[in-house]
Design a protein around this motif. Structure first.
Motif, PDB file in Angstrom:
ATOM      1  N   TRP A 221       0.811  -1.229   0.000  1.00  0.00           N
ATOM      2  CA  TRP A 221       0.000   0.000   0.000  1.00  0.00           C
ATOM      3  C   TRP A 221       0.841   1.275   0.000  1.00  0.00           C
ATOM      4  O   TRP A 221       0.292   2.374  -0.019  1.00  0.00           O
ATOM      5  N   ARG A 222       2.158   1.164   0.004  1.00  0.00           N
ATOM      6  CA  ARG A 222       2.996   2.373   0.081  1.00  0.00           C
ATOM      7  C   ARG A 222       2.707   3.385  -1.031  1.00  0.00           C
ATOM      8  O   ARG A 222       2.700   4.586  -0.767  1.00  0.00           O
ATOM      9  N   TRP A 224      -0.080   4.069  -2.230  1.00  0.00           N
ATOM     10  CA  TRP A 224      -1.331   4.725  -1.858  1.00  0.00           C
ATOM     11  C   TRP A 224      -1.156   5.738  -0.740  1.00  0.00           C
ATOM     12  O   TRP A 224      -1.877   6.741  -0.704  1.00  0.00           O
ATOM     13  N   THR A 225      -0.218   5.509   0.161  1.00  0.00           N
ATOM     14  CA  THR A 225      -0.038   6.504   1.220  1.00  0.00           C
ATOM     15  C   THR A 225       0.384   7.847   0.621  1.00  0.00           C
ATOM     16  O   THR A 225      -0.089   8.898   1.063  1.00  0.00           O
ATOM     17  N   ALA A 229      -1.997  11.089   0.793  1.00  0.00           N
ATOM     18  CA  ALA A 229      -1.431  12.287   1.420  1.00  0.00           C
ATOM     19  C   ALA A 229      -1.556  13.486   0.483  1.00  0.00           C
ATOM     20  O   ALA A 229      -1.873  14.605   0.919  1.00  0.00           O
ATOM     21  N   ARG A 256      -3.459   1.186  10.805  1.00  0.00           N
ATOM     22  CA  ARG A 256      -2.040   1.330  10.458  1.00  0.00           C
ATOM     23  C   ARG A 256      -1.872   2.153   9.190  1.00  0.00           C
ATOM     24  O   ARG A 256      -0.949   2.976   9.095  1.00  0.00           O
ATOM     25  N   PHE A 257      -2.751   1.939   8.217  1.00  0.00           N
ATOM     26  CA  PHE A 257      -2.704   2.769   7.007  1.00  0.00           C
ATOM     27  C   PHE A 257      -2.914   4.232   7.373  1.00  0.00           C
ATOM     28  O   PHE A 257      -2.201   5.123   6.881  1.00  0.00           O
ATOM     29  N   HIS A 258      -3.890   4.501   8.231  1.00  0.00           N
ATOM     30  CA  HIS A 258      -4.147   5.880   8.672  1.00  0.00           C
ATOM     31  C   HIS A 258      -2.902   6.465   9.326  1.00  0.00           C
ATOM     32  O   HIS A 258      -2.531   7.619   9.060  1.00  0.00           O
ATOM     33  N   ASP A 259      -2.224   5.691  10.160  1.00  0.00           N
ATOM     34  CA  ASP A 259      -1.002   6.155  10.818  1.00  0.00           C
ATOM     35  C   ASP A 259       0.092   6.467   9.794  1.00  0.00           C
ATOM     36  O   ASP A 259       0.829   7.456   9.930  1.00  0.00           O
ATOM     37  N   ASP A 260       0.217   5.618   8.763  1.00  0.00           N
ATOM     38  CA  ASP A 260       1.248   5.834   7.745  1.00  0.00           C
ATOM     39  C   ASP A 260       0.993   7.123   6.970  1.00  0.00           C
ATOM     40  O   ASP A 260       1.926   7.864   6.631  1.00  0.00           O
ATOM     41  N   VAL A 261      -0.274   7.403   6.668  1.00  0.00           N
ATOM     42  CA  VAL A 261      -0.598   8.652   5.972  1.00  0.00           C
ATOM     43  C   VAL A 261      -0.373   9.843   6.896  1.00  0.00           C
ATOM     44  O   VAL A 261       0.149  10.878   6.483  1.00  0.00           O
ATOM     45  N   ARG A 262      -0.737   9.685   8.157  1.00  0.00           N
ATOM     46  CA  ARG A 262      -0.571  10.776   9.121  1.00  0.00           C
ATOM     47  C   ARG A 262       0.901  11.140   9.299  1.00  0.00           C
ATOM     48  O   ARG A 262       1.239  12.301   9.553  1.00  0.00           O
TER      49      ARG A 262
END
Length: 283
Positions: A221-222, A224-225, A229, A256-262
């Motif tokens: 998913w990288r 997509w982050t 963003a 975890r996806f939300h954290d990666d975008v944040r």
């Protein structure tokens, strides 16, 4: 206010009991518990049957105003009749989901047989939907992804109706053969289409399918982050649904996806902390 919504394909799963949802939780409270983990959910069950309005009202009561439902139109509308003679079914559907108000997005998922020659029927249908209702369309005919003319045709049609194009990204999943029963089932059923990352509206929606392996899912998913963003920096409010073949870890993966975008958009607010799940007891 821009916000990133994340969620799963359902709000209840047998594998989540005792991990994400309290064990033996009554059905009428499971969505409330799920909403402590995620702030969006796919409404896939509405594809098979229109729920009673009273049932939908319980969904509304279990979730806050910032929660997002992406509810799939009934298959009789999209797959069986392909928008012809569906006025009664759509009136019943729209009445049923009315308690969700602005939290609901109308999700039109079309079969792979619905191709570029059928776009006019889609346009006529979208024009008849209530103007206040957000709408999104998922197509699976390869021509929409591989033929520039067909891509442009659909984009213009959706833009005219203020409808979003929902990509279902399965590219990571299909990179290597299945290694479990759940992966084999997904291998046989899920569409194989190119990844699409262009948003048409201020509320893009993405469906992402990873693997049963958490590490492979996160690595996949990288791209997509970065895309998500970018959308947030543009003032859009995207919704991303995290799927794996078995969905055993889907709620934690969504967070975890939300954290990666944040981490890329520090101004993005954190998700609320879910309530602790107490272990099951004998008494």
């Amino acid at each position: 206010m821009t916000r990133l919504h994340v969620g799963c394909a359902m709000w209840n799963h047998k594998a989540w009991s005792g991990r994400f949802l309290p064990p033996s939780l009554p059905a009428r409270e499971r969505l409330r518990a799920y909403a402590g983990w995620c702030n969006a959910v796919e409404g896939n069950t509405t594809f098979y049957a229109t729920p009673a309005r009273d049932t939908v009202a319980t969904w509304a009561r279990q979730t806050g105003p910032g929660f997002r439902f992406v509810v799939k139109l009934p298959k009789v509308v999209t797959h069986e009749r392909r928008f012809a003679g569906v006025e009664a079914e759509m009136r019943a559907f729209l009445d049923a989901i009315e308690p969700l108000g602005e939290r609901a997005v109308l999700w039109t998922q079309l079969p792979a047989s619905f191709g570029p020659p059928d776009v006019d029927a889609l346009v006529r249908f979208l024009r008849r939907l209530p103007a206040a209702r957000r709408r999104a369309v998922e197509v699976r005919h390869p021509g929409f992804f591989t033929d520039p003319g067909s891509t442009s045709l659909l984009e213009r049609a959706l833009a005219a109706a203020d409808a979003e194009w929902v990509p279902f990204d399965t590219t990571v999943f299909f990179r290597s053969p299945p290694s479990s029963e759940a992966e084999q089932e997904a291998w046989d059923r899920k569409p194989r289409l190119p990844r699409r990352t262009r948003a048409l509206t201020d509320r893009p929606i993405v469906r992402y399918l990873g693997r049963d392996s958490v590490e492979e899912t996160v690595a996949g998913w990288r791209p997509w982050t970065a895309v998500v963003a970018g959308w947030l920096r543009e003032g859009r409010s995207p919704t991303v649904f995290l799927h794996t073949p078995d969905n055993h870890d889907a709620p934690s993966l969504a967070r975890r996806f939300h954290d990666d975008v944040r981490a890329l958009v520090p101004g993005l607010g954190a998700l609320p902390e879910p309530e602790p799940v107490e272990p099951a007891t004998l008494f």
